[in-house]
Design a protein around this motif. Structure first.
Motif, PDB file in Angstrom:
ATOM      1  N   THR A 119       1.896  21.597  55.174  1.00 45.19           N
ATOM      2  CA  THR A 119       1.075  22.946  55.103  1.00 45.19           C
ATOM      3  C   THR A 119       0.366  23.288  54.071  1.00 45.19           C
ATOM      4  N   PRO A 120      -0.972  23.478  54.205  1.00 44.21           N
ATOM      5  CA  PRO A 120      -1.748  23.782  52.864  1.00 44.21           C
ATOM      6  C   PRO A 120      -1.275  25.169  52.317  1.00 44.21           C
ATOM      7  N   ASP A 145      -8.610  20.424  47.829  1.00 42.28           N
ATOM      8  CA  ASP A 145      -9.043  19.317  48.625  1.00 42.28           C
ATOM      9  C   ASP A 145     -10.710  19.083  48.427  1.00 42.28           C
ATOM     10  N   ASN A 268      -6.187  29.115  53.780  1.00 45.96           N
ATOM     11  CA  ASN A 268      -6.436  28.131  52.606  1.00 45.96           C
ATOM     12  C   ASN A 268      -7.601  27.842  51.826  1.00 45.96           C
ATOM     13  N   LYS A 290     -11.224  24.763  49.248  1.00 49.74           N
ATOM     14  CA  LYS A 290     -10.514  24.421  50.372  1.00 49.74           C
ATOM     15  C   LYS A 290      -8.844  23.812  49.717  1.00 49.74           C
ATOM     16  N   LEU A 291      -8.004  24.663  49.900  1.00 48.95           N
ATOM     17  CA  LEU A 291      -6.652  24.159  48.999  1.00 48.95           C
ATOM     18  C   LEU A 291      -5.787  23.201  50.096  1.00 48.95           C
ATOM     19  N   ARG A 292      -5.161  22.410  49.479  1.00 51.40           N
ATOM     20  CA  ARG A 292      -4.458  21.458  50.058  1.00 51.40           C
ATOM     21  C   ARG A 292      -2.842  21.793  49.918  1.00 51.40           C
ATOM     22  N   SER A 293      -2.252  20.913  50.594  1.00 51.51           N
ATOM     23  CA  SER A 293      -0.571  20.912  50.781  1.00 51.51           C
ATOM     24  C   SER A 293       0.048  20.244  49.324  1.00 51.51           C
TER      25      SER A 293
END
Length: 393
Positions: A119-120, A145, A268, A290-293
């Motif tokens: 999950t991000p 990301d 995210n 945009k954030l990532r996991s």
């Protein structure tokens, strides 16, 4: 004779007191250091696995139970055949410590763990690290990301991927990140929640009663007066904004508009608004980071070791001289591969006959610390994991 007996007892008590606390202190500190090193080694080991296209696997120490036994002994002896005036007493003292540790380790698997690692991360995690003073250029390169460039009304126009396999997008992403870093370096970058007052009842001609005021306060509301009208409002705490201006300088309507643009995206994604009429506005940016996991972060770093290495990117000319103070290493996190073990006793792991070693720069240590903290939050929650593996010594 009685005096010597008292001295023996006192010496035995002193031995026990001197032996117990230092041994306990050294053991507790030793276990803490060992568990910390193991978690770091497992994190680095999974980077090595992912770099070789192997699936990651996490094992954590859930508990350590150690029993300490401290024993002291003493004795007094004598010889009845000795003549008068001869000291016939002999004294013997001894002490012994025994430790019996039991370790419980947990292989972390299952649906809940998989969801956590895939999950991000949310914008609150990025904001937390930024509030702790971690550089935005480091966090963005590791945690993001990519960046979605937005139109003025908030619709997406273009996505710039933070992936080496898309070199033009990657370079554009890095230049935006460097610009934000230069703003942060000069103290002109704001990271705040968008707050605004939202009307609940508007333009009432009659003033509120005392009871109405008290009830409003109890429910987090407030009455305001404008000329001869009264309005009941509630304060809204919205999404995070990264900007080159103080959001509080905007009107409530403008902050609400920005929050609506941010709220139209998942949590995210973090809104960025660098405006032309403020410091750093020569390079305007209206976008969403945009954030990532955690898995995507580990995979990005791991693939950068051999398969898709990062390359140097220079700052945009519009950023200005402040960018010279911003760190801009080639790799987000430097992990070198060697045939022989490094001279340092830590910061490396052996995997499939090769040695994977972390870089020793301040940037690399900070990047690995962020990964480690995210690893702690995401992976080491073993409260609902099944029966652990217990090892007793």
């Amino acid at each position: 004779m009685r005096l010597r007996l008292a001295l023996v007892v006192a010496a035995m008590a002193s031995l026990a007191g001197c032996l117990g606390p230092p041994a306990l202190r050294e053991s507790v500190l030793g276990y803490d250091e060992t568990v910390n090193s193991l978690n770091q080694d497992i994190l680095l080991l999974n980077l090595a696995r992912l770099s070789r296209d192997r699936p990651p696997h996490f094992t954590v120490t859930s508990s350590i139970a150690a029993t300490f036994n401290f024993e002291t002994s003493g004795g007094i002896g004598g010889d009845l055949q000795e003549g008068s005036g001869t000291d016939v007493l002999s004294l013997s003292l001894g002490a012994r410590a025994a430790e019996n540790p039991t370790f419980s380790i947990v292989p972390v698997t299952g649906q809940e763990f998989t969801q956590r690692i895939l999950t991000p991360v949310g914008e609150d995690v990025l904001a937390f690290f930024l509030f702790q003073g971690v550089r935005i250029e480091l966090l963005s390169r590791l945690m993001a990301d990519g960046i979605e460039i937005l139109r003025p009304e908030g619709r997406g126009r273009q996505f710039l991927s933070n992936r080496v396999t898309a070199p033009e997008e990657y370079q554009a992403f890095r230049r935006i990140v460097l610009h934000l870093g230069a703003l942060q370096q000069s103290g002109r970058l704001f990271i705040q929640e968008l707050t605004y007052d939202q009307p609940v009842l508007e333009r009432l001609s009659a003033p509120p009663s005392t009871g109405d005021v008290v009830t409003a306060l109890d429910n987090g509301l407030a009455w305001t007066q404008d000329a001869n009208t009264f309005t009941l409002t509630r304060s809204v705490r919205g999404r995070v904004l990264i900007s080159n201006y103080d959001p509080l300088s905007l009107s409530d309507a403008e902050r609400k508009r920005l929050n609506e643009i941010a709220a139209a995206r998942p949590d995210n994604m973090v809104l960025i608004d660098v405006r032309p009429d403020h410091p750093g506005g020569e390079f305007p940016i209206f976008a969403a980071l945009k954030l990532r996991s955690l898995f995507a972060m580990l995979d990005f770093v791991a693939k950068g070791i051999d398969l898709f290495p990062e390359f140097p990117v220079e700052a945009d000319p519009r950023t200005g001289p402040e960018v010279e103070k911003v760190r801009n290493p080639v790799r987000t996190l430097d992990v070198s591969v060697r045939k022989a073990p490094p001279a340092s006793p830590d910061g490396w792991i052996r995997y499939q006959g090769r040695y994977y070693a972390l870089g020793d720069s301040r940037w690399d240590r900070a990047a690995f610390l962020v990964l480690y903290e995210l690893f702690q939050v995401t992976v080491t929650d073993v409260s609902r994991v099944g029966i652990p593996i217990t090892i007793a010594k």
